[in-house]
Write a protein that holds these residues in place. Structure first.
Motif, PDB file in Angstrom:
ATOM      1  N   PRO A  53      -2.183  16.153 -15.903  1.00 57.15           N
ATOM      2  CA  PRO A  53      -1.470  14.880 -16.013  1.00 57.15           C
ATOM      3  C   PRO A  53      -0.645  14.624 -14.755  1.00 57.15           C
ATOM      4  CG  PRO A  53      -0.379  16.565 -17.328  1.00 57.15           C
ATOM      5  CD  PRO A  53      -1.627  17.192 -16.794  1.00 57.15           C
ATOM      6  N   LEU A  54      -0.780  13.456 -14.180  1.00 58.27           N
ATOM      7  CA  LEU A  54      -0.009  13.105 -12.990  1.00 58.27           C
ATOM      8  C   LEU A  54       1.418  12.748 -13.389  1.00 58.27           C
ATOM      9  CD1 LEU A  54      -2.638  10.840 -11.196  1.00 58.27           C
ATOM     10  CD2 LEU A  54      -2.065  13.225 -10.652  1.00 58.27           C
ATOM     11  N   PRO A  55       2.395  13.036 -12.526  1.00 54.23           N
ATOM     12  CA  PRO A  55       3.767  12.606 -12.815  1.00 54.23           C
ATOM     13  C   PRO A  55       3.825  11.095 -12.998  1.00 54.23           C
ATOM     14  CG  PRO A  55       3.724  14.138 -10.967  1.00 54.23           C
ATOM     15  CD  PRO A  55       2.299  13.784 -11.260  1.00 54.23           C
ATOM     16  N   GLN A  56       4.697  10.649 -13.895  1.00 57.90           N
ATOM     17  CA  GLN A  56       4.751   9.227 -14.191  1.00 57.90           C
ATOM     18  C   GLN A  56       5.125   8.412 -12.965  1.00 57.90           C
ATOM     19  OE1 GLN A  56       6.862   8.266 -17.734  1.00 57.90           O
ATOM     20  NE2 GLN A  56       6.798   6.058 -17.380  1.00 57.90           N
ATOM     21  N   ASP A  57       6.002   8.966 -12.112  1.00 56.81           N
ATOM     22  CA  ASP A  57       6.385   8.179 -10.938  1.00 56.81           C
ATOM     23  C   ASP A  57       5.238   8.066  -9.944  1.00 56.81           C
ATOM     24  OD1 ASP A  57       6.481  10.839 -10.106  1.00 56.81           O
ATOM     25  OD2 ASP A  57       8.362  10.614  -9.000  1.00 56.81           O
ATOM     26  N   PHE A  58       4.358   9.062  -9.898  1.00 60.14           N
ATOM     27  CA  PHE A  58       3.209   8.961  -8.999  1.00 60.14           C
ATOM     28  C   PHE A  58       2.195   7.957  -9.553  1.00 60.14           C
ATOM     29  CE2 PHE A  58      -0.840  10.419  -7.092  1.00 60.14           C
ATOM     30  CZ  PHE A  58      -0.494  10.253  -5.766  1.00 60.14           C
ATOM     31  N   ARG A  59       2.032   7.943 -10.874  1.00 61.67           N
ATOM     32  CA  ARG A  59       1.182   6.920 -11.486  1.00 61.67           C
ATOM     33  C   ARG A  59       1.720   5.528 -11.167  1.00 61.67           C
ATOM     34  NH1 ARG A  59      -2.406   8.063 -15.830  1.00 61.67           N
ATOM     35  NH2 ARG A  59      -1.978   5.910 -16.470  1.00 61.67           N
ATOM     36  N   ALA A  60       3.038   5.384 -11.286  1.00 55.83           N
ATOM     37  CA  ALA A  60       3.653   4.086 -10.996  1.00 55.83           C
ATOM     38  C   ALA A  60       3.440   3.704  -9.541  1.00 55.83           C
ATOM     39  CB  ALA A  60       5.149   4.136 -11.322  1.00 55.83           C
ATOM     40  N   SER A  61       3.488   4.692  -8.651  1.00 52.91           N
ATOM     41  CA  SER A  61       3.281   4.426  -7.232  1.00 52.91           C
ATOM     42  C   SER A  61       1.862   3.930  -6.974  1.00 52.91           C
ATOM     43  CB  SER A  61       3.554   5.694  -6.418  1.00 52.91           C
ATOM     44  OG  SER A  61       3.374   5.476  -5.043  1.00 52.91           O
ATOM     45  N   LEU A  62       0.870   4.549  -7.633  1.00 46.78           N
ATOM     46  CA  LEU A  62      -0.518   4.110  -7.464  1.00 46.78           C
ATOM     47  C   LEU A  62      -0.720   2.691  -7.977  1.00 46.78           C
ATOM     48  CD1 LEU A  62      -2.428   7.361  -8.503  1.00 46.78           C
ATOM     49  CD2 LEU A  62      -2.317   6.370  -6.204  1.00 46.78           C
ATOM     50  N   ARG A  63       0.070   2.297  -8.973  1.00 45.01           N
ATOM     51  CA  ARG A  63      -0.045   0.932  -9.488  1.00 45.01           C
ATOM     52  C   ARG A  63       0.611  -0.090  -8.566  1.00 45.01           C
ATOM     53  NH1 ARG A  63       1.584   3.382 -14.307  1.00 45.01           N
ATOM     54  NH2 ARG A  63       3.522   2.171 -14.317  1.00 45.01           N
ATOM     55  N   ILE A  64       1.321   0.401  -7.536  1.00 46.07           N
ATOM     56  CA  ILE A  64       1.885  -0.490  -6.514  1.00 46.07           C
ATOM     57  C   ILE A  64       1.000  -0.485  -5.268  1.00 46.07           C
ATOM     58  CG2 ILE A  64       3.863  -0.899  -4.991  1.00 46.07           C
ATOM     59  CD1 ILE A  64       5.610   0.343  -7.204  1.00 46.07           C
ATOM     60  N   HIS A  65       0.686   0.727  -4.786  1.00 45.32           N
ATOM     61  CA  HIS A  65      -0.226   0.877  -3.643  1.00 45.32           C
ATOM     62  C   HIS A  65      -1.185   2.024  -3.949  1.00 45.32           C
ATOM     63  CE1 HIS A  65       1.810  -2.002  -1.144  1.00 45.32           C
ATOM     64  NE2 HIS A  65       2.957  -1.362  -1.234  1.00 45.32           N
ATOM     65  N   ASN A  66      -2.456   1.718  -4.024  1.00 45.94           N
ATOM     66  CA  ASN A  66      -3.471   2.743  -4.255  1.00 45.94           C
ATOM     67  C   ASN A  66      -3.795   3.430  -2.935  1.00 45.94           C
ATOM     68  OD1 ASN A  66      -5.431   4.336  -5.432  1.00 45.94           O
ATOM     69  ND2 ASN A  66      -6.991   2.720  -5.471  1.00 45.94           N
ATOM     70  N   GLY A  67      -2.811   4.162  -2.429  1.00 50.31           N
ATOM     71  CA  GLY A  67      -2.966   4.840  -1.153  1.00 50.31           C
ATOM     72  C   GLY A  67      -2.841   3.873   0.019  1.00 50.31           C
ATOM     73  N   THR A  68      -3.288   4.331   1.163  1.00 48.16           N
ATOM     74  CA  THR A  68      -3.246   3.518   2.381  1.00 48.16           C
ATOM     75  C   THR A  68      -4.603   3.585   3.065  1.00 48.16           C
ATOM     76  OG1 THR A  68      -2.506   5.335   3.819  1.00 48.16           O
ATOM     77  CG2 THR A  68      -0.792   4.041   2.703  1.00 48.16           C
ATOM     78  N   LYS A  69      -4.837   2.629   3.933  1.00 49.76           N
ATOM     79  CA  LYS A  69      -6.078   2.630   4.717  1.00 49.76           C
ATOM     80  C   LYS A  69      -5.943   3.606   5.871  1.00 49.76           C
ATOM     81  CE  LYS A  69      -7.030  -2.259   3.801  1.00 49.76           C
ATOM     82  NZ  LYS A  69      -5.798  -2.545   3.031  1.00 49.76           N
ATOM     83  N   TRP A  70      -7.089   4.026   6.413  1.00 53.88           N
ATOM     84  CA  TRP A  70      -7.084   4.765   7.661  1.00 53.88           C
ATOM     85  C   TRP A  70      -6.596   3.845   8.770  1.00 53.88           C
ATOM     86  CZ3 TRP A  70      -7.869   9.920   7.727  1.00 53.88           C
ATOM     87  CH2 TRP A  70      -8.454  10.477   6.589  1.00 53.88           C
ATOM     88  N   MET A  71      -6.414   4.366   9.954  1.00 48.49           N
ATOM     89  CA  MET A  71      -5.762   3.606  11.008  1.00 48.49           C
ATOM     90  C   MET A  71      -6.648   2.537  11.643  1.00 48.49           C
ATOM     91  SD  MET A  71      -3.194   6.240  12.951  1.00 48.49           S
ATOM     92  CE  MET A  71      -4.476   7.298  13.562  1.00 48.49           C
ATOM     93  N   VAL A  72      -7.741   2.189  10.989  1.00 46.52           N
ATOM     94  CA  VAL A  72      -8.554   1.060  11.425  1.00 46.52           C
ATOM     95  C   VAL A  72      -8.652   0.100  10.251  1.00 46.52           C
ATOM     96  CG1 VAL A  72     -10.795   0.289  12.252  1.00 46.52           C
ATOM     97  CG2 VAL A  72      -9.846   2.449  13.058  1.00 46.52           C
TER      98      VAL A  72
END
Length: 307
Positions: A53-72
């Motif tokens: 189970p992922l921490p709830q705050d990390f789940r919440a973070s993914l619901r704001i930004h699903n990671g980041t793009k590479w530098m291109v």
């Protein structure tokens, strides 16, 4: 959603808002590298795939930004990273990277020992530990969330050392044998990063960030602490009696070396005929490289005209 859950979501959203505001002042081009939100089903799939189970705050973070793009970016233009890594993984990347990390796990009873870790830290250049983290490459208790050039990795640590917090955020540079606990939780990591961005905007020399306008923040962010110094143990290792692993390691290496020499000697021929040797100790008179029984030594010395 419970009140506690709503509070967690609110704190994460506020932390991300501060991060974005800080980036808008010091690295505005990086903002377009932040991904759109992840779907709840995609986050649930991560938990199912990794059986954690992922921490709830990390789940919440993914619901704001699903990671980041590479530098291109999508239009092919080079863009700086918004975080001190090449990227934070999206939900698919988290699963793939974590599986690769766990595939590297090989139990090492002689080395995965806190007494050995204390010895390696004391050596000054073998191991660097900052905080309550177990330096086990491929630990099954980790969920990998981002990396820099494949060398530096961030992960959520669900098997911390004594005094640590499950779900704490750890940065590891395996090549440099450096392990840093960046924050006890994902929310606290975001807040710490937001504060350093704000400090960088006000007084760059006072911030622990180093920001390149083309590449983004350096991955060494936040590592300049006293316990990061060579030969300094973290608090959880202070009372541990060090154990030298090398006598055991040397014995293992010597046994392997002896086996290798014996196998090579079994394939050796002298004057076109098979000449067996038994490796006992290093003997410079053996033309095959290695020792041999005393019965053969005089013959070899005469054959090869050794003094």
């Amino acid at each position: 959603m419970t009140d506690t859950g709503a509070d967690v979501d609110k704190r994460v959203a506020e932390a991300w808002a501060r991060v974005e505001a800080g980036l808008s002042h010091v690295l505005p081009a990086s903002l377009r590298q932040l991904n759109a939100p992840a779907a709840v089903q995609a986050i649930d799939a991560v938990e199912a795939a990794l059986a954690v189970p992922l921490p709830q705050d990390f789940r919440a973070s993914l619901r704001i930004h699903n990671g980041t793009k590479w530098m291109v970016s999508a239009d092919g233009q080079h863009q700086p990273s918004p975080i001190p890594l090449d990227c934070l993984y999206d939900t698919d990347g988290i699963v793939e990277a974590t599986r690769m990390w766990r595939d590297n796990y090989h139990p090492e009873p002689n080395w995965d020992d806190l007494r050995v870790w204390a010895y390696l830290v004391d050596g000054g250049n073998h191991l660097f530990l900052n905080g309550p983290v177990r330096p086990i490459v491929g630990s099954p208790g980790a969920v990998v969330v981002g990396d820099m050039n494949g060398d530096v990795t961030w992960f959520l640590d669900f098997d911390p050392a004594p005094g640590g917090t499950p779900g704490q955020v750890v940065r590891v540079d395996v090549e440099c044998a450096s392990w840093d606990v960046l924050a006890p939780s994902w929310t606290q990591l975001l807040v710490r990063y937001a504060e350093d961005l704000e400090l960088f905007a006000a007084d760059p020399d006072s911030s622990t960030l180093e920001i390149d306008q083309e590449c983004g923040p350096a991955c060494e962010w936040g590592s300049s602490t006293p316990s990061d110094s060579a030969g300094v143990r973290p608090a959880w290792l202070l009372d541990v009696q060090a154990r030298d692993p090398y006598p055991y390691h040397r014995a293992e290496c010597e046994a392997t070396r002896m086996q290798w020499h014996n196998e090579r000697n079994e394939r050796c021929t002298v004057d076109g005929e098979h000449k067996p040797h038994v490796f006992r100790s290093t003997d410079r008179h053996n033309p095959c490289g290695g020792g041999q029984t005393s019965v053969d030594r005089d013959a070899d010395r005469r054959r090869w005209d050794h003094s």
